[in-house]
Design a protein around this motif. Sequence first.
Motif, PDB file in Angstrom:
ATOM      1  N   GLU A 205       0.828  -1.204   0.000  1.00 33.57           N
ATOM      2  CA  GLU A 205       0.000   0.000   0.000  1.00 33.57           C
ATOM      3  C   GLU A 205       0.867   1.260   0.000  1.00 33.57           C
ATOM      4  O   GLU A 205       0.627   2.188  -0.771  1.00 33.57           O
ATOM      5  CB  GLU A 205      -0.929   0.005   1.206  1.00 33.57           C
ATOM      6  CG  GLU A 205      -1.905   1.165   1.185  1.00 33.57           C
ATOM      7  CD  GLU A 205      -2.913   1.099   2.319  1.00 33.57           C
ATOM      8  OE1 GLU A 205      -3.349   2.174   2.740  1.00 33.57           O
ATOM      9  OE2 GLU A 205      -3.240  -0.005   2.776  1.00 33.57           O
ATOM     10  N   GLU A 206       1.882   1.290   0.845  1.00 29.69           N
ATOM     11  CA  GLU A 206       2.764   2.459   0.927  1.00 29.69           C
ATOM     12  C   GLU A 206       3.490   2.709  -0.392  1.00 29.69           C
ATOM     13  O   GLU A 206       3.631   3.845  -0.835  1.00 29.69           O
ATOM     14  CB  GLU A 206       3.776   2.264   2.054  1.00 29.69           C
ATOM     15  CG  GLU A 206       4.703   3.437   2.233  1.00 29.69           C
ATOM     16  CD  GLU A 206       5.708   3.210   3.349  1.00 29.69           C
ATOM     17  OE1 GLU A 206       6.735   3.899   3.345  1.00 29.69           O
ATOM     18  OE2 GLU A 206       5.476   2.350   4.214  1.00 29.69           O
ATOM     19  N   CYS A 207       3.930   1.667  -1.035  1.00 30.59           N
ATOM     20  CA  CYS A 207       4.663   1.801  -2.290  1.00 30.59           C
ATOM     21  C   CYS A 207       3.728   2.148  -3.451  1.00 30.59           C
ATOM     22  O   CYS A 207       4.002   3.067  -4.222  1.00 30.59           O
ATOM     23  CB  CYS A 207       5.406   0.505  -2.590  1.00 30.59           C
ATOM     24  SG  CYS A 207       6.300   0.535  -4.145  1.00 30.59           S
ATOM     25  N   PHE A 208       2.639   1.427  -3.571  1.00 30.84           N
ATOM     26  CA  PHE A 208       1.769   1.581  -4.735  1.00 30.84           C
ATOM     27  C   PHE A 208       1.039   2.918  -4.774  1.00 30.84           C
ATOM     28  O   PHE A 208       0.687   3.394  -5.842  1.00 30.84           O
ATOM     29  CB  PHE A 208       0.767   0.436  -4.810  1.00 30.84           C
ATOM     30  CG  PHE A 208       1.354  -0.845  -5.342  1.00 30.84           C
ATOM     31  CD1 PHE A 208       2.720  -1.022  -5.486  1.00 30.84           C
ATOM     32  CD2 PHE A 208       0.531  -1.886  -5.696  1.00 30.84           C
ATOM     33  CE1 PHE A 208       3.252  -2.197  -5.973  1.00 30.84           C
ATOM     34  CE2 PHE A 208       1.056  -3.078  -6.197  1.00 30.84           C
ATOM     35  CZ  PHE A 208       2.415  -3.225  -6.330  1.00 30.84           C
ATOM     36  N   VAL A 209       0.818   3.540  -3.624  1.00 29.77           N
ATOM     37  CA  VAL A 209       0.110   4.815  -3.608  1.00 29.77           C
ATOM     38  C   VAL A 209       0.910   5.894  -4.355  1.00 29.77           C
ATOM     39  O   VAL A 209       0.334   6.808  -4.935  1.00 29.77           O
ATOM     40  CB  VAL A 209      -0.229   5.261  -2.160  1.00 29.77           C
ATOM     41  CG1 VAL A 209       1.000   5.726  -1.411  1.00 29.77           C
ATOM     42  CG2 VAL A 209      -1.282   6.332  -2.172  1.00 29.77           C
ATOM     43  N   GLY A 210       2.233   5.779  -4.406  1.00 26.47           N
ATOM     44  CA  GLY A 210       3.062   6.772  -5.074  1.00 26.47           C
ATOM     45  C   GLY A 210       3.330   6.501  -6.540  1.00 26.47           C
ATOM     46  O   GLY A 210       3.899   7.348  -7.243  1.00 26.47           O
ATOM     47  N   ILE A 211       2.931   5.345  -7.041  1.00 19.31           N
ATOM     48  CA  ILE A 211       3.248   4.978  -8.422  1.00 19.31           C
ATOM     49  C   ILE A 211       2.611   5.905  -9.453  1.00 19.31           C
ATOM     50  O   ILE A 211       3.293   6.348 -10.376  1.00 19.31           O
ATOM     51  CB  ILE A 211       2.907   3.497  -8.690  1.00 19.31           C
ATOM     52  CG1 ILE A 211       3.891   2.616  -7.935  1.00 19.31           C
ATOM     53  CG2 ILE A 211       2.936   3.187 -10.185  1.00 19.31           C
ATOM     54  CD1 ILE A 211       3.617   1.139  -8.018  1.00 19.31           C
ATOM     55  N   PRO A 212       1.327   6.255  -9.355  1.00 17.93           N
ATOM     56  CA  PRO A 212       0.759   7.152 -10.369  1.00 17.93           C
ATOM     57  C   PRO A 212       1.514   8.480 -10.492  1.00 17.93           C
ATOM     58  O   PRO A 212       1.770   8.945 -11.602  1.00 17.93           O
ATOM     59  CB  PRO A 212      -0.684   7.374  -9.891  1.00 17.93           C
ATOM     60  CG  PRO A 212      -0.995   6.139  -9.107  1.00 17.93           C
ATOM     61  CD  PRO A 212       0.296   5.785  -8.424  1.00 17.93           C
ATOM     62  N   ASP A 213       1.907   9.077  -9.379  1.00 13.76           N
ATOM     63  CA  ASP A 213       2.656  10.330  -9.416  1.00 13.76           C
ATOM     64  C   ASP A 213       4.028  10.132 -10.057  1.00 13.76           C
ATOM     65  O   ASP A 213       4.466  10.939 -10.873  1.00 13.76           O
ATOM     66  CB  ASP A 213       2.811  10.906  -8.012  1.00 13.76           C
ATOM     67  CG  ASP A 213       3.511  12.249  -8.015  1.00 13.76           C
ATOM     68  OD1 ASP A 213       3.095  13.134  -8.787  1.00 13.76           O
ATOM     69  OD2 ASP A 213       4.483  12.406  -7.248  1.00 13.76           O
ATOM     70  N   LEU A 214       4.702   9.047  -9.713  1.00 13.48           N
ATOM     71  CA  LEU A 214       6.008   8.752 -10.296  1.00 13.48           C
ATOM     72  C   LEU A 214       5.905   8.574 -11.807  1.00 13.48           C
ATOM     73  O   LEU A 214       6.700   9.126 -12.570  1.00 13.48           O
ATOM     74  CB  LEU A 214       6.599   7.486  -9.664  1.00 13.48           C
ATOM     75  CG  LEU A 214       7.916   6.985 -10.230  1.00 13.48           C
ATOM     76  CD1 LEU A 214       9.020   8.017 -10.016  1.00 13.48           C
ATOM     77  CD2 LEU A 214       8.292   5.660  -9.600  1.00 13.48           C
TER      78      LEU A 214
END
Length: 61
Positions: A10-19
């Motif tokens: 959850e912590e990692c995947f939440v930032g993927i769209p922004d990256l």
Amino acid sequence: MEIYSRDWLEECFVGIPDLVNRHNGANEVCGCPPERLEGAGKMPEAAFTVEFPDRIYATPF
């Protein structure tokens, strides 16, 4: 990918769209389980497809 521990997902995947957006990319396929079309190897637990307009955006990603 083969996921051995889900504690970090959850912590990692939440930032993927922004990256992906910062590299001018677009998430084309995500959120559905992989489907076998051919072959007999072990199926991955998760998969995603990211599209970039050009290699110069994809390489730093």
